[in-house]
Design a protein around this motif. Structure first.
Motif, PDB file in Angstrom:
ATOM      1  N   THR A  65      -6.863  -4.709  -6.033  1.00  0.00           N
ATOM      2  CA  THR A  65      -6.991  -4.110  -5.691  1.00  0.00           C
ATOM      3  C   THR A  65      -7.184  -2.832  -7.108  1.00  0.00           C
ATOM      4  O   THR A  65      -8.988  -1.964  -6.527  1.00  0.00           O
ATOM      5  CB  THR A  65      -5.628  -2.812  -5.140  1.00  0.00           C
ATOM      6  N   LYS A  87     -11.246  -1.723  -6.959  1.00  0.00           N
ATOM      7  CA  LYS A  87     -11.547   0.327  -6.457  1.00  0.00           C
ATOM      8  C   LYS A  87     -12.240   0.679  -7.013  1.00  0.00           C
ATOM      9  O   LYS A  87     -13.584   1.364  -6.177  1.00  0.00           O
ATOM     10  CB  LYS A  87     -10.182   0.604  -6.562  1.00  0.00           C
ATOM     11  N   TYR A 103      -0.945   3.570  -8.546  1.00  0.00           N
ATOM     12  CA  TYR A 103      -1.141   1.949  -9.270  1.00  0.00           C
ATOM     13  C   TYR A 103      -0.248   2.388 -10.841  1.00  0.00           C
ATOM     14  O   TYR A 103       0.164   0.879 -11.721  1.00  0.00           O
ATOM     15  CB  TYR A 103      -2.350   1.803  -9.398  1.00  0.00           C
ATOM     16  N   GLN A 129       0.366   3.738  -2.695  1.00  0.00           N
ATOM     17  CA  GLN A 129       0.248   5.308  -2.362  1.00  0.00           C
ATOM     18  C   GLN A 129       1.297   6.164  -3.300  1.00  0.00           C
ATOM     19  O   GLN A 129       1.428   7.432  -2.872  1.00  0.00           O
ATOM     20  CB  GLN A 129       0.082   5.944  -0.838  1.00  0.00           C
ATOM     21  N   ALA A 183      -1.309  -5.735  -6.339  1.00  0.00           N
ATOM     22  CA  ALA A 183      -2.007  -4.183  -7.282  1.00  0.00           C
ATOM     23  C   ALA A 183      -2.808  -4.331  -8.378  1.00  0.00           C
ATOM     24  O   ALA A 183      -3.288  -3.360  -8.023  1.00  0.00           O
ATOM     25  CB  ALA A 183      -0.820  -3.903  -7.114  1.00  0.00           C
ATOM     26  N   ASP A 207      -4.491   5.489  -4.978  1.00  0.00           N
ATOM     27  CA  ASP A 207      -5.158   4.702  -4.302  1.00  0.00           C
ATOM     28  C   ASP A 207      -6.770   5.337  -3.314  1.00  0.00           C
ATOM     29  O   ASP A 207      -6.206   5.947  -3.452  1.00  0.00           O
ATOM     30  CB  ASP A 207      -4.245   4.165  -2.720  1.00  0.00           C
ATOM     31  N   ARG A 232       0.840  -1.147   0.113  1.00  0.00           N
ATOM     32  CA  ARG A 232      -0.130  -0.411  -0.217  1.00  0.00           C
ATOM     33  C   ARG A 232       0.524   0.942  -0.316  1.00  0.00           C
ATOM     34  O   ARG A 232       0.528   2.608  -0.664  1.00  0.00           O
ATOM     35  CB  ARG A 232      -1.098  -0.015   0.849  1.00  0.00           C
TER      36      ARG A 232
END
Length: 463
Positions: free
Chosen positions: A383, A387, A333, A329, A380, A463, A325
């Motif tokens: 997510t 998301k 991504y 951040q 990754a 994120d 994470r």
């Protein structure tokens, strides 16, 4: 929402349910990994070529991929308790059938049945937890369940190697029986019967199209280098698989009760994530099959030592969890997936530098690095994919992603097995290590090329 109540410890009344779901997750995770180190011993006992044994993995994973779309509808229609009970009974009985098998065809039959049970275990259990456990305690519940899911793959290769050395390969399946019986006894006490008042008609036509598409593509690739099947039969299977997939794409656009509606793919990030997941997992998901086979068949390592050497890949996955994470951040991504996809591809290809004489510490570090990179990649990608999905598409989108992940594993193992057999025919049995190395280079290049998909991620995706 009061943030102080968002994450609470799990209350005692839900612990038995979480334990039950964890048993199913553990069995599924263990069975996905324990076979890998046992394949050469299984091949020897069944008088088969160990390089042709990838079908034992493909059958299980493909059956799981095919039946994941069924899980949510069955749970709503017949209740979570009944569906989970049926799943664990099917899985346990199929495990017994695998353990009693005396031929490859018999083993493959029971592996398919086992995959059907495994496809229902985790989704139905997770759905029951989602419906019963308050949101404030859900994170604690998922953390406990995820731990069981990690323990299975961590001990699987070593346990499989140890079992085939001290007894016969049949016990890698028979060890499921005590856990299965415990799960059966717990189900009616731990899991309430939850049904939905209204359940739409099941999309049978779409389900058939999906199954034909997945089976056609996987078997077409898997049988390509098998002398028992002609070149044109494999082309026919691939063609049927592609046509069925395109027909499902049209079906999802026109049918109101389609398992996965086409509106999912109007979300650009979701579409990129699904496509990237499929291609980036071809190499990463085939390594747990390919590396133990190379260590045993090409380098002559024992099953137990092979299993021990695979532990660093799972340890790397655990080590990477806290850093993923913060990485996303800080770099976003797009940058993380672009760079990491190239690194994973290069790491897969770099296994060609591994020989029988490679030192144990260097091999351990190499496997550890691969585990870290592969874990960053998978987390990754997953997510990113989910998301931005709206709430009404979250369940369908997650199920489709789960199906794509299993399909990619099936095709990845089938592709690795096919490439291995093609290169063995080219290099000859005396240069088996070269066949493995050429296969690893091909799989690494596929991963590197996948970076072009992640190039399409919008630069402002964060994120």
């Amino acid at each position: 929402m009061n943030t102080k109540t968002e994450h609470q410890p799990l209350q005692p009344e839900f612990r038995l349910l979480v334990l039950l779901v964890s048993i199913g997750f553990f069995m599924q995770g263990l069975d996905s990994s324990i076979v890998n180190t046992a394949l050469p011993a299984m091949a020897k006992d069944l008088n088969e070529d160990p390089l042709q044994m990838h079908s034992v993995i493909v059958a299980y994973v493909l059956a799981m991929a095919a039946c994941i779309p069924l899980s949510g509808w069955l749970s709503d229609r017949f209740g979570a308790r009944n569906t989970y009970f049926a799943a664990i009974v099917i899985f346990t009985l199929a495990s017994f059938g695998c353990g009693m098998s005396s031929s490859v065809n018999e083993l493959l039959f029971y592996r398919v049945i086992q995959g059907i049970g495994g496809a229902l275990l985790l989704p139905v259990g997770r759905l029951a937890m989602l419906k019963l456990i308050p949101r404030s305690q859900f994170l604690a519940a998922m953390s406990l369940m995820s731990l069981a899911g990690l323990i299975g793959p961590m001990i699987g290769p070593t346990l499989g190697g140890w079992i085939v050395e001290v007894t016969t390969w049949h016990w890698i399946f028979l060890i499921n029986l005590p856990m299965g019986i415990l799960g059966v006894l717990m189900t009616f006490k731990a899991m309430p019967s939850i049904t939905e008042p209204t359940v739409p008609l099941f999309d049978t036509k779409g389900f058939i199209l999906l199954i034909v598409g997945m089976v056609g593509l996987s078997l077409g690739i898997e049988n390509f280098a098998d002398p028992r099947y002609s070149y044109w039969s494999c082309v026919l299977l691939l063609t049927i698989g592609l046509i069925s997939s395109f027909l499902y794409a049209w079906h999802s656009h026109t049918h109101k009760n389609a398992l996965f509606r086409s509106r999912l793919f109007k979300n650009k990030v979701y579409s990129i994530g699904v496509l990237g997941n499929f291609f980036a997992r071809l190499g990463g998901n085939s390594m747990p099959f390919l590396l133990p086979l190379m260590l045993q068949v090409a380098f002559g390592f024992s099953p137990l030592l092979t299993g021990i050497l695979m532990i660093p890949t799972v340890a790397g996955s655990l080590i990477s969890k806290p850093i993923i994470r913060p990485l996303i951040q800080k770099f976003g991504y797009r940058n993380v997936l672009l760079v990491n996809t190239l690194l994973v591809g290069a790491c897969i290809a770099s296994f060609t530098l591994s020989t029988e004489e490679t030192s144990t510490w260097l091999r351990t570090v190499h496997f550890l690095i691969f585990g870290i990179l592969n874990s960053i990649q998978f987390v990754a990608m997953n997510t990113l994919t989910l998301k931005d999905l709206p709430q009404q598409d979250a369940s369908s989108g997650n199920s489709f992603l789960s199906m794509i992940m299993m399909l990619s594993m099936s095709i990845g193992v089938a592709l690795a097995g096919t490439l291995l057999n093609i290169f063995e025919a080219h290099f000859g049995a005396a240069r088996l290590a070269s066949a493995f190395h050429a296969t690893l280079i091909c799989l690494g290049l596929i991963n590197i090329i996948t970076a072009f998909i992640f190039w399409k991620i919008p630069k402002d995706t964060s994120d």
